[in-house]
Write a protein that holds these residues in place. Sequence first.
Motif, short mmCIF file in Angstrom:
data_model
loop_
_atom_site.label_atom_id
_atom_site.label_comp_id
_atom_site.label_asym_id
_atom_site.label_seq_id
_atom_site.Cartn_x
_atom_site.Cartn_y
_atom_site.Cartn_z
N MET A 21 -24.41 23.38 9.64
CA MET A 21 -24.15 23.09 11.53
C MET A 21 -25.22 23.97 12.69
O MET A 21 -25.73 24.83 11.88
CB MET A 21 -22.75 23.83 10.98
N TYR A 38 -19.10 17.57 16.74
CA TYR A 38 -17.70 17.86 15.85
C TYR A 38 -18.39 19.29 15.38
O TYR A 38 -19.41 19.84 14.57
CB TYR A 38 -18.18 17.09 15.28
N ASP A 45 -15.99 21.34 13.00
CA ASP A 45 -14.68 21.59 11.99
C ASP A 45 -13.34 22.34 12.38
O ASP A 45 -13.83 23.67 12.39
CB ASP A 45 -15.05 21.88 10.43
N HIS A 100 -17.52 23.32 1.29
CA HIS A 100 -18.46 22.19 2.51
C HIS A 100 -18.97 22.63 3.89
O HIS A 100 -19.84 22.02 4.73
CB HIS A 100 -17.04 20.70 2.76
N ILE A 101 -18.40 23.92 3.94
CA ILE A 101 -19.17 24.05 4.89
C ILE A 101 -19.87 25.84 4.33
O ILE A 101 -21.06 25.58 5.66
CB ILE A 101 -17.81 25.12 6.46
#
Length: 360
Positions: free
Chosen positions: A1, A7, A9, A109-110
């Motif tokens: 990220m 975007y 999350d 997922h992060i």
Amino acid sequence: MSMLMDYIDPLLLEAAQKIFEEHFRRDPELEKEMDIRRRKLMYDDIIYNFSYLLTAVHFKDGKIFENYARWLYELLCGLMKDLDRDRIARQMTDHYTILSEQIAALPPHILSEENLSDARSYLQRAILFTRDAVTDVPFTTSFEQGPYAAHRKEYLEALLKSETGQAHQIIENIRRSDSSLPQIYEEILAPVMREVGELWHQNRITVDKEHYITSVTQSVLSRFYDELFYRPRIGRTLVSCAVGSELHEIGTRMLSDIFEYYGWDTYYLGAALPRAALLKALSEYKPDLVALTVTMPPHLPECEETIQAIRGQFPDMRIIVGGQAFASTEALWEKWDVDHYAPTYSGIIRWAQSVYGEQH
């Protein structure tokens, strides 16, 4: 990220909010330090911190986050000049600690479980760097030169980190190494206080940090009293003070201590002493010598007037002047009716010994 992504999350935003709230729960001082604008920026910074941390994890490159932490710390020191570098460092290390605790709850997922240890390692490195960065300020060339330079730097760095006990221990260790009181005063404590003044003028430390360092150094001086007042007396008397409304008086105190060390009886009258009170003290104590010090140049006219008043009432009394203010003049003392000026304590003592005949 990346912080450049459009975007973010929602789960990351939720984590950022928890970290933000935990900061205020653990550190009540933030309530008075952070206005609405700073709180908004603080929350934004948490998002950015996540971004850089996750980028570093993605590439397994801890330097990315370390360089960011370095940049962020200095940025905050520049933006929040009402807070000391040490205080900002504590805010940031608290943040990295909280972040390290909270990232375990991030979904895979992060941040995957296999990357968690890397993330915590990078955060720990940021903590260590930020603690060290407190003392990463430029010192003057003269401060870093000479046989006592390492001791001076070690003592000042402890004070910049608010390590009071460590600062006391450093001086105690030097004292045990057979360095004399005059050496410690002139080669370590006095240069440190001058350097602190320079750092304050450069807006690199806050006024409360300057006051803290002065207070600790005054307490260090008090530890020498057990040897000061039991040395043989020579029958000479010194009266000393910081002139007029001058509040910087630690240099005067050190000068008095050194005269005491060499056997003089001293009357140290402190700072912000009214002229009438000084004249009364001179009449009462009838000293061989009076020492007047000035740190800030705006107090020089008051010093000149005080000298004139002393000469008018005690024409034969010897007067010496000193202090940082004179260093910024074109030998101003030569135009005044004083007996001596020297930029160092040793220079003043040598002059006093030559005048009064003491040999030590």
